[in-house]
Design a protein around this motif. Structure first.
Motif, PDB file in Angstrom:
ATOM      1  N   THR A   1       0.833  -1.203   0.000  1.00  0.00           N
ATOM      2  CA  THR A   1       0.000   0.000   0.000  1.00  0.00           C
ATOM      3  C   THR A   1       0.862   1.246   0.000  1.00  0.00           C
ATOM      4  N   ARG A   2       0.333   2.302  -0.600  1.00  0.00           N
ATOM      5  CA  ARG A   2       1.016   3.589  -0.596  1.00  0.00           C
ATOM      6  C   ARG A   2       0.842   4.240   0.761  1.00  0.00           C
ATOM      7  N   PRO A   3       1.805   5.045   1.167  1.00  0.00           N
ATOM      8  CA  PRO A   3       1.630   5.807   2.404  1.00  0.00           C
ATOM      9  C   PRO A   3       0.408   6.707   2.302  1.00  0.00           C
TER      10      PRO A   3
ATOM     11  N   ILE B   1       3.716   8.791 -15.902  1.00  0.00           N
ATOM     12  CA  ILE B   1       4.082   9.392 -17.179  1.00  0.00           C
ATOM     13  C   ILE B   1       4.444   8.240 -18.107  1.00  0.00           C
ATOM     14  N   GLY B   2       3.456   7.818 -18.920  1.00  0.00           N
ATOM     15  CA  GLY B   2       3.679   6.664 -19.773  1.00  0.00           C
ATOM     16  C   GLY B   2       3.678   5.382 -18.945  1.00  0.00           C
ATOM     17  N   PRO B   3       4.090   4.275 -19.549  1.00  0.00           N
ATOM     18  CA  PRO B   3       4.065   2.993 -18.834  1.00  0.00           C
ATOM     19  C   PRO B   3       5.265   2.750 -17.935  1.00  0.00           C
ATOM     20  N   TRP B   4       6.301   3.631 -18.005  1.00  0.00           N
ATOM     21  CA  TRP B   4       7.544   3.324 -17.319  1.00  0.00           C
ATOM     22  C   TRP B   4       7.816   4.210 -16.111  1.00  0.00           C
ATOM     23  N   VAL B   5       7.215   5.385 -16.036  1.00  0.00           N
ATOM     24  CA  VAL B   5       7.551   6.336 -14.983  1.00  0.00           C
ATOM     25  C   VAL B   5       6.361   6.497 -14.040  1.00  0.00           C
ATOM     26  N   ALA B   6       6.587   6.293 -12.751  1.00  0.00           N
ATOM     27  CA  ALA B   6       5.569   6.484 -11.721  1.00  0.00           C
ATOM     28  C   ALA B   6       6.182   7.302 -10.594  1.00  0.00           C
ATOM     29  N   LEU B   7       5.600   8.463 -10.320  1.00  0.00           N
ATOM     30  CA  LEU B   7       6.162   9.370  -9.324  1.00  0.00           C
ATOM     31  C   LEU B   7       5.202   9.474  -8.144  1.00  0.00           C
ATOM     32  N   PRO B   8       5.620   9.029  -6.948  1.00  0.00           N
ATOM     33  CA  PRO B   8       4.770   9.226  -5.761  1.00  0.00           C
ATOM     34  C   PRO B   8       4.802  10.682  -5.322  1.00  0.00           C
ATOM     35  N   VAL B   9       3.638  11.273  -5.150  1.00  0.00           N
ATOM     36  CA  VAL B   9       3.534  12.692  -4.800  1.00  0.00           C
ATOM     37  C   VAL B   9       2.546  12.830  -3.653  1.00  0.00           C
ATOM     38  N   ARG B  10       2.894  13.646  -2.669  1.00  0.00           N
ATOM     39  CA  ARG B  10       1.960  13.940  -1.589  1.00  0.00           C
ATOM     40  C   ARG B  10       0.810  14.760  -2.133  1.00  0.00           C
ATOM     41  N   ARG B  11      -0.402  14.418  -1.715  1.00  0.00           N
ATOM     42  CA  ARG B  11      -1.578  15.107  -2.238  1.00  0.00           C
ATOM     43  C   ARG B  11      -1.567  16.589  -1.883  1.00  0.00           C
ATOM     44  N   ALA B  12      -1.102  16.918  -0.672  1.00  0.00           N
ATOM     45  CA  ALA B  12      -1.040  18.331  -0.285  1.00  0.00           C
ATOM     46  C   ALA B  12      -0.091  19.095  -1.198  1.00  0.00           C
ATOM     47  N   SER B  13       1.031  18.469  -1.560  1.00  0.00           N
ATOM     48  CA  SER B  13       1.979  19.123  -2.454  1.00  0.00           C
ATOM     49  C   SER B  13       1.390  19.281  -3.845  1.00  0.00           C
ATOM     50  N   LEU B  14       0.654  18.267  -4.303  1.00  0.00           N
ATOM     51  CA  LEU B  14       0.036  18.335  -5.624  1.00  0.00           C
ATOM     52  C   LEU B  14      -1.006  19.443  -5.686  1.00  0.00           C
ATOM     53  N   VAL B  15      -1.829  19.542  -4.642  1.00  0.00           N
ATOM     54  CA  VAL B  15      -2.854  20.593  -4.609  1.00  0.00           C
ATOM     55  C   VAL B  15      -2.212  21.976  -4.544  1.00  0.00           C
ATOM     56  N   ALA B  16      -1.203  22.124  -3.679  1.00  0.00           N
ATOM     57  CA  ALA B  16      -0.529  23.419  -3.539  1.00  0.00           C
ATOM     58  C   ALA B  16       0.184  23.805  -4.827  1.00  0.00           C
ATOM     59  N   GLY B  17       0.841  22.845  -5.475  1.00  0.00           N
ATOM     60  CA  GLY B  17       1.528  23.135  -6.724  1.00  0.00           C
ATOM     61  C   GLY B  17       0.565  23.538  -7.834  1.00  0.00           C
ATOM     62  N   THR B  18      -0.560  22.850  -7.914  1.00  0.00           N
ATOM     63  CA  THR B  18      -1.561  23.195  -8.934  1.00  0.00           C
ATOM     64  C   THR B  18      -2.127  24.587  -8.688  1.00  0.00           C
ATOM     65  N   ALA B  19      -2.434  24.902  -7.428  1.00  0.00           N
ATOM     66  CA  ALA B  19      -2.956  26.227  -7.102  1.00  0.00           C
ATOM     67  C   ALA B  19      -1.934  27.317  -7.412  1.00  0.00           C
TER      68      ALA B  19
END
Length: 376
Positions: free
Chosen positions: A32-34, A42-60
């Motif tokens: 399980t993911r933290p 990104i495509g079939p080869w790249v998977a980047l774990p990202v904190r949801r708070a960081s993703l929301v803040a970065g998008t904003a």
């Protein structure tokens, strides 16, 4: 494989898997993911774990940057109407809109975005290495060295050495002096800061002497540059800073994991296989390259590299160097400061560096008040 039951019951077929021994026919649980993390693929080869708070803040932050960029191009008497902005950006601008986009505000905006991003990323690298929330390349004399180089070029080699080139050479020379003065290069953060303060003091003294020595009209232009200015930027300036930024981003990505491990301390990071000395040298060197590139096109704009990583850390509420978020936050802060410099009616054509100084001073005051209110 069959296992016998001591009670005499029928044996249960089992098989061994990575997670232990489970009955045949059952599916081993997936790791399980933290909590609070999302995987960006990104495509079939790249998977980047990202904190949801960081993703929301970065998008904003990215959305706010787009809004600030549109305001920069559209506000004021010479601004492009919002309805005409999409077609102008698509290459269909004519007349006044073409002049504003291609000569007046377009290059200035593009330079501001990349310069702010470079300062923000530079500050994040430096603060992560020194583990000092008030650290930035300015502390070790880079900005002061750039100002002294610009001042020396204006006084001793007028018309021979361009002021931005003098600023770049001054920054490089200041960092060379710091490098050799510490006796350990960039590996010892404590010595780095002490040596940088001394170099900054000497460089500031030279700058002030030149300002008083040159003619009044030249001194005015020089003062504007050494405080950081985005006026009259060109597409050549944009090419310079974007080249530096884009070449630095992959190197910063390679340093992200060692920096995260290094924040746990040199002893523990060494035990995990990291090389703290090499990581520190690489991060400081890359931080200096980013700051020097930004200074060469916009002058030593203060406090962006100091405040952007700290704001990024607070909006994401997580550990780590926050390189991506600091890059976006630096770009947003400088674009907002430049928008204020262009549109604030009380002052005309003040250098953008004065506004970032006000921002940095306000932020430091906020931090001081927080410390006072914190229970002992």
């Amino acid at each position: 494989m069959r296992t016998a039951d001591p009670t005499g019951a029928a044996p249960v077929p089992t098989e061994t898997v990575a997670t232990g021994t489970v009955p045949t026919g059952t599916v081993a649980p997936r790791p399980t993911r933290p909590a609070g993390r999302t995987v960006l693929r990104i495509g079939p080869w790249v998977a980047l774990p990202v904190r949801r708070a960081s993703l929301v803040a970065g998008t904003a932050t990215l959305l706010l940057l787009v809004v600030a960029a549109a305001a920069t191009l559209s506000m004021g008497r010479l601004g492009i109407q919002l309805a005409d902005l999409p077609s102008a950006l698509a290459g269909e601008a004519t007349g006044k809109n073409a002049f504003v986009l291609n000569r007046l505000r377009g290059p200035r905006l593009v330079v501001a975005i990349a310069t702010g991003a470079a300062f923000g990323l530079s500050g994040a690298l430096f603060q992560s290495v020194t583990r000092n929330p008030l650290g930035s390349p300015d502390v070790i004399g880079l900005g002061a060295g750039a100002g002294a180089g610009a001042a020396a070029a204006a006084l001793f080699l007028p018309g021979v050495l361009p002021v931005p080139v003098g600023a770049l050479l001054g920054a490089v020379l200041a960092m060379a002096v710091v490098f050799f003065a510490t006796g350990t290069g960039f590996r010892n953060p404590g010595r780095l800061v002490v040596a940088g303060i001394g170099v900054a003091a000497m460089a500031t003294a030279l700058t002030q002497y030149v300002v008083y020595a040159v003619e009044r009209d030249k001194a005015t232009a020089l003062t504007s540059y050494i405080n950081g200015s985005l006026s009259a930027r060109s597409w050549d300036d944009a090419t310079t800073i974007w080249t530096v930024l884009l070449l630095s981003l992959p190197l910063a990505a390679l340093l992200a994991r060692p920096l995260s491990v290094g924040e746990m301390g040199d002893d523990l990071s060494s035990g995990l296989g990291a090389r703290p000395g090499r990581t520190a040298t690489g991060a400081v060197a890359l931080s200096i390259v980013l700051s020097a590139g930004a200074v060469s096109v916009a002058g030593p704009i203060a406090f962006v590299s100091l405040t952007a990583p700290q704001i990024a850390k607070r909006v994401t509420r997580g550990g780590g160097p926050h390189l991506v978020m600091s890059t976006l936050m630096g770009a947003l802060l400088l674009v907002l400061a430049d928008l204020t410099a262009q549109q604030l009616p009380l002052f005309d054509n003040l250098p953008v560096g004065l506004y970032t100084m006000a921002l940095g001073g306000t932020y430091l005051g906020y931090l001081l008040l927080r410390e006072w209110r914190r229970p002992a």
